[in-house]
Write a protein that holds these residues in place. Structure first.
Motif, PDB file in Angstrom:
ATOM      1  N   THR A 105       0.828  -1.197   0.000  1.00 16.13           N
ATOM      2  CA  THR A 105       0.000   0.000   0.000  1.00 16.13           C
ATOM      3  C   THR A 105       0.869   1.257   0.000  1.00 16.13           C
ATOM      4  O   THR A 105       0.567   2.227  -0.696  1.00 16.13           O
ATOM      5  CB  THR A 105      -0.939   0.016   1.235  1.00 16.13           C
ATOM      6  N   ALA A 106       1.947   1.242   0.746  1.00 17.12           N
ATOM      7  CA  ALA A 106       2.861   2.392   0.804  1.00 17.12           C
ATOM      8  C   ALA A 106       3.502   2.632  -0.562  1.00 17.12           C
ATOM      9  O   ALA A 106       3.660   3.786  -0.985  1.00 17.12           O
ATOM     10  CB  ALA A 106       3.928   2.151   1.865  1.00 17.12           C
ATOM     11  N   GLN A 107       3.851   1.554  -1.256  1.00 15.95           N
ATOM     12  CA  GLN A 107       4.443   1.705  -2.586  1.00 15.95           C
ATOM     13  C   GLN A 107       3.447   2.326  -3.549  1.00 15.95           C
ATOM     14  O   GLN A 107       3.801   3.179  -4.364  1.00 15.95           O
ATOM     15  CB  GLN A 107       4.904   0.348  -3.116  1.00 15.95           C
ATOM     16  N   LEU A 108       2.196   1.902  -3.485  1.00 16.06           N
ATOM     17  CA  LEU A 108       1.170   2.459  -4.362  1.00 16.06           C
ATOM     18  C   LEU A 108       0.936   3.937  -4.057  1.00 16.06           C
ATOM     19  O   LEU A 108       0.766   4.752  -4.971  1.00 16.06           O
ATOM     20  CB  LEU A 108      -0.136   1.682  -4.241  1.00 16.06           C
ATOM     21  N   ARG A 109       0.933   4.292  -2.767  1.00 19.29           N
ATOM     22  CA  ARG A 109       0.758   5.702  -2.394  1.00 19.29           C
ATOM     23  C   ARG A 109       1.913   6.551  -2.897  1.00 19.29           C
ATOM     24  O   ARG A 109       1.718   7.649  -3.405  1.00 19.29           O
ATOM     25  CB  ARG A 109       0.628   5.828  -0.883  1.00 19.29           C
ATOM     26  N   ASN A 110       3.137   6.031  -2.745  1.00 21.90           N
ATOM     27  CA  ASN A 110       4.306   6.758  -3.239  1.00 21.90           C
ATOM     28  C   ASN A 110       4.258   6.909  -4.756  1.00 21.90           C
ATOM     29  O   ASN A 110       4.586   7.960  -5.307  1.00 21.90           O
ATOM     30  CB  ASN A 110       5.592   6.053  -2.819  1.00 21.90           C
ATOM     31  N   SER A 111       3.850   5.849  -5.422  1.00 24.24           N
ATOM     32  CA  SER A 111       3.739   5.886  -6.881  1.00 24.24           C
ATOM     33  C   SER A 111       2.685   6.898  -7.312  1.00 24.24           C
ATOM     34  O   SER A 111       2.912   7.699  -8.225  1.00 24.24           O
ATOM     35  CB  SER A 111       3.395   4.502  -7.420  1.00 24.24           C
ATOM     36  N   LEU A 112       1.551   6.886  -6.643  1.00 22.88           N
ATOM     37  CA  LEU A 112       0.476   7.828  -6.956  1.00 22.88           C
ATOM     38  C   LEU A 112       0.911   9.258  -6.681  1.00 22.88           C
ATOM     39  O   LEU A 112       0.654  10.160  -7.480  1.00 22.88           O
ATOM     40  CB  LEU A 112      -0.780   7.489  -6.143  1.00 22.88           C
ATOM     41  N   GLY A 139       3.954  10.403  -6.756  1.00 21.53           N
ATOM     42  CA  GLY A 139       4.906  10.773  -7.809  1.00 21.53           C
ATOM     43  C   GLY A 139       4.211  11.114  -9.112  1.00 21.53           C
ATOM     44  O   GLY A 139       4.582  12.068  -9.798  1.00 21.53           O
ATOM     45  N   LEU A 140       3.200  10.343  -9.465  1.00 21.17           N
ATOM     46  CA  LEU A 140       2.453  10.613 -10.694  1.00 21.17           C
ATOM     47  C   LEU A 140       1.695  11.936 -10.601  1.00 21.17           C
ATOM     48  O   LEU A 140       1.649  12.708 -11.566  1.00 21.17           O
ATOM     49  CB  LEU A 140       1.486   9.468 -10.983  1.00 21.17           C
ATOM     50  N   GLU A 141       1.121  12.224  -9.443  1.00 18.36           N
ATOM     51  CA  GLU A 141       0.404  13.491  -9.259  1.00 18.36           C
ATOM     52  C   GLU A 141       1.363  14.669  -9.384  1.00 18.36           C
ATOM     53  O   GLU A 141       1.016  15.696  -9.975  1.00 18.36           O
ATOM     54  CB  GLU A 141      -0.291  13.515  -7.901  1.00 18.36           C
ATOM     55  N   LYS A 142       2.570  14.514  -8.859  1.00 19.53           N
ATOM     56  CA  LYS A 142       3.572  15.577  -8.974  1.00 19.53           C
ATOM     57  C   LYS A 142       3.949  15.800 -10.440  1.00 19.53           C
ATOM     58  O   LYS A 142       4.055  16.934 -10.895  1.00 19.53           O
ATOM     59  CB  LYS A 142       4.806  15.211  -8.155  1.00 19.53           C
ATOM     60  N   GLN A 143       4.137  14.720 -11.187  1.00 20.80           N
ATOM     61  CA  GLN A 143       4.477  14.832 -12.608  1.00 20.80           C
ATOM     62  C   GLN A 143       3.361  15.521 -13.382  1.00 20.80           C
ATOM     63  O   GLN A 143       3.623  16.371 -14.250  1.00 20.80           O
ATOM     64  CB  GLN A 143       4.743  13.457 -13.214  1.00 20.80           C
ATOM     65  N   VAL A 144       2.119  15.184 -13.086  1.00 15.88           N
ATOM     66  CA  VAL A 144       0.987  15.802 -13.766  1.00 15.88           C
ATOM     67  C   VAL A 144       0.946  17.298 -13.460  1.00 15.88           C
ATOM     68  O   VAL A 144       0.736  18.120 -14.349  1.00 15.88           O
ATOM     69  CB  VAL A 144      -0.345  15.114 -13.364  1.00 15.88           C
TER      70      VAL A 144
END
Length: 84
Positions: free
Chosen positions: A2-9, A11-16
């Protein structure tokens, strides 16, 4: 997991967000370029055209210095118009 998915999300939000900001800046430059082109095309006085366009570019793009060079007929360096 779950922590990996949150970190991934995250990161993606920051890129967007970064890409959205970049697109907004590019869009504003494109709009300003179109406005400069329209105004430059409407200036009818050929003697003052280059200085007016240089001043317009400085003000629209918030630039410190602009140089405009017009080549002369013998292909040497032309007249320069600039503004600080």
């Amino acid at each position: 997991m779950t922590a990996q998915l949150r970190n991934s999300l995250s990161g993606l939000e920051k890129q967007v967000a970064e890409r959205t900001l970049d697109l907004e800046v590019r869009s504003s430059y494109l709009q300003a370029s179109a406005e400069v082109g329209q105004i430059a095309a409407s200036i009818l006085d050929p003697c003052n055209w280059s200085q007016k366009v240089v001043n317009l570019i400085v003000s629209v793009f918030n630039l410190y210095y602009v140089v405009y060079s017009r080549p002369i007929q013998n292909k040497e360096l032309g007249n320069f118009k600039s503004r600080y």
